[in-house]
Scaffold this active site. Structure first.
Site, short mmCIF file in Angstrom:
data_model
loop_
_atom_site.label_atom_id
_atom_site.label_comp_id
_atom_site.label_asym_id
_atom_site.label_seq_id
_atom_site.Cartn_x
_atom_site.Cartn_y
_atom_site.Cartn_z
N GLU A 74 -9.27 -5.55 -4.12
CA GLU A 74 -8.67 -4.45 -3.35
C GLU A 74 -9.72 -3.56 -2.69
O GLU A 74 -9.63 -3.23 -1.52
CB GLU A 74 -7.80 -3.59 -4.27
CG GLU A 74 -6.56 -4.25 -4.80
CD GLU A 74 -5.40 -4.21 -3.84
OE1 GLU A 74 -5.56 -3.69 -2.72
OE2 GLU A 74 -4.32 -4.71 -4.21
N SER A 122 0.84 -1.19 0.00
CA SER A 122 0.00 0.00 0.00
C SER A 122 0.88 1.25 0.00
O SER A 122 1.70 1.41 -0.90
CB SER A 122 -0.97 -0.04 1.18
OG SER A 122 -2.00 0.91 1.05
N HIS A 138 -7.81 -5.59 0.00
CA HIS A 138 -6.57 -4.86 0.24
C HIS A 138 -5.93 -5.32 1.55
O HIS A 138 -6.60 -5.45 2.57
CB HIS A 138 -6.90 -3.37 0.32
CG HIS A 138 -5.71 -2.47 0.38
ND1 HIS A 138 -4.82 -2.33 -0.67
CD2 HIS A 138 -5.26 -1.63 1.35
CE1 HIS A 138 -3.89 -1.46 -0.34
NE2 HIS A 138 -4.13 -1.02 0.88
#
Length: 511
Positions: free
Chosen positions: A315, A192, A415
């Protein structure tokens, strides 16, 4: 092994760690001076030297940050000013000078939360066996790390969070041999925002020569902003503090609590006002970041080191579950984002409704999740891969594995769900729900394969698996090979064909 054997000399002074007969660990090693007072918005400076062995058996403080009620997080340590520290793990049989490959972790958290001390990033499982030395680093977050005040006073440095990571990599270069690592075989890896730092450093002159390979997990590679936009954010931040531009000399003495409150307001406000953008992120300053990293990649101007890059299948599901405004998912938010991009980049050919429906056929009402995933993570990663492959081997992946519990919660391979498998820390406590409905045995096998590939990549730049595992070929123009990581890995040619057709080869940059 005696305690004396765990005392290691660094350029700043000796540190004393621990050995549990599987791994040795040194925690909370200071690599820069505390960024407080007059150093608050200055580049990192070397720490003051010490002579007696420093206690390196406990993690140091973590960067001050606002709490996020939507995503409770165990930071692993209290917050404090003296947080520019790192942690080192090595197998118990790894001696100084052993020359093991080194993996340096940059944590995620939207550039505003997280720490190297999070239990999820405990390096014991990844370091056990002695195949690699693991390092996790802290860096400045939020306004402390990514607020651009240079327009008000040129004594304020830009991209401080990036500069902190560079300082940590310089520490690794100068010290890691004493912990058994090879300073000439350093792989940076992150997820990320941490992956966004890595794709940015791949295009940063300041990072040249500091690492020989990189792994970017779910990088928001296009969330890099120009000076005009960063100055607007800075003005909003000062306004929230009740300060004028000519008051900036007082920022060094503003209480941390006030800075965090202003940071939270700005962080929450920006994505509502401008969907799809972050308040705090790297900026193009002409110094640390000379231009958009994805554009530099596509011009063949990134550091020529092997790269693993990829994203997760679902995600955006995490952001829907959190009810977070960070990713535009509803049709209204997506239309607003597209309108804003079209107004600011009129020469950019955005996909029309027909192309969107073709690319996301069969998704029904979930089209917004696909668009959010691909504009935020998937397409930036593909664009970066398309460029960087011209200067070094690139290995593209998509992480698809999800436990029954995550599927039931409509999260799937959301995610950050790959993180427990990368670190081998699958169950983080009795209340961890991820495997409550099963999947642990399959998850352990997934974790073993990922860790093997990541360590082999750090060893020689090739993410080789064990006998019988799918052979992961580099991403090339003729087949665009992509590894799908699931209960059984498989290699697929041109997995993103429909997405590339819809989104094209143009790089979307939000201001």
């Amino acid at each position: 092994m005696t305690d004396q054997g765990l005392v290691v000399d660094t350029v700043s002074g000796p540190v004393r760690g621990l050995d549990d007969n599987t791994v040795k660990v040194w925690k909370g090693i200071r690599f820069a001076a505390p960024p407080a007072g007059e150093l608050r918005w200055r580049p990192p400076e070397p720490p003051r030297r010490w002579t007696e062995p420093a206690d390196a058996t406990r993690v140091g403080p973590v960067c001050p940050q606002p709490a996020d009620r939507r995503l409770p997080m165990d930071l692993g340590a209290p917050q404090g000013d003296d947080f520019l520290t790192l942690n080192v793990w090595a197998g118990s049989d790894v001696d100084p000078g052993a020359g093991k490959p080194v993996l340096v972790w940059v944590h995620g958290g939207a550039y505003v939360i997280g720490s190297s001390a999070q239990p999820l990033y405990h390096g014991r499982a990844l370091a056990s066996g002695g195949d690699a030395v693991i390092v996790t680093v802290n860096y400045r977050l939020g306004a402390l790390g990514f607020l651009d005040l240079s327009a008000f006073d040129d004594s304020f440095a830009t991209n401080l969070g990036l500069r902190d990571v560079v300082a940590a990599l310089q520490w690794v270069r100068d010290n890691i041999a004493a912990f058994g690592g090879d300073p000439n075989r350093v792989t940076v890896f992150g997820e990320s925002a941490g992956a966004g730092i890595i794709t940015t450093l791949l295009a940063s002159p300041a990072a040249a020569g500091l690492f020989g390979a990189a792994i970017a997990q779910s990088s928001p590679a296009t969330s890099i902003y120009d000076r005009q936009r960063s100055q607007q954010v800075a003005a909003l931040f000062l306004d929230q503090l009740g300060m004028r531009p000519d008051d900036v000399d007082r920022l060094a003495s503003v209480p941390t609590s006030a800075l965090l409150a202003a940071s939270k307001h700005v962080f929450d406000h920006i994505p509502v006002r401008t969907p799809g953008t972050l308040a705090f992120a790297p900026i193009i300053d002409g110094d640390m970041v000379p231009a958009h990293p994805v554009r530099l990649a596509r011009e063949g101007r990134t550091h020529p080191v092997p790269l693993i890059i990829g994203t997760n299948k679902h995600e955006a599901a995490l952001f829907r579950w959190m009810k977070s405004p960070l990713m535009p998912i509803t049709p209204k938010a997506i239309r607003a984002m597209f309108a804003e991009i079209a107004a600011e980049q009129p020469d950019l050919q955005l996909p029309d409704e027909r192309q969107i429906r073709a690319a996301y056929r069969g998704r029904g009402k979930a089209i917004g999740l696909g668009v959010a995933r691909d504009i935020g993570f998937r397409m930036p990663s593909v664009w970066f891969a398309e460029g960087h492959r011209e200067v070094a081997p690139v290995y593209l992946y998509r992480f698809d594995f999800a436990t029954p519990m995550l599927r039931m919660l409509r999260l799937g391979a959301a995610h950050a769900t790959e993180l427990p498998y990368v670190w081998g820390n699958l169950v983080t406590g009795a209340k961890d729900p991820i495997f409550k409905l099963g999947g642990l045995q399959a998850g352990r096998l997934v974790s073993e394969r990922i860790r093997r590939r990541w360590r082999n990549f750090a060893l020689d730049g090739t993410p080789a698996g064990a006998a019988g595992d799918a052979v992961w070929r580099p991403y090339r123009d003729d087949d665009r090979a992509t590894l799908i990581i699931d209960a059984q890995d498989r290699l697929v040619d041109d997995l993103d064909r429909d997405l590339r057709s819809a989104w094209g080869d143009q790089v979307l940059s939000f201001r």
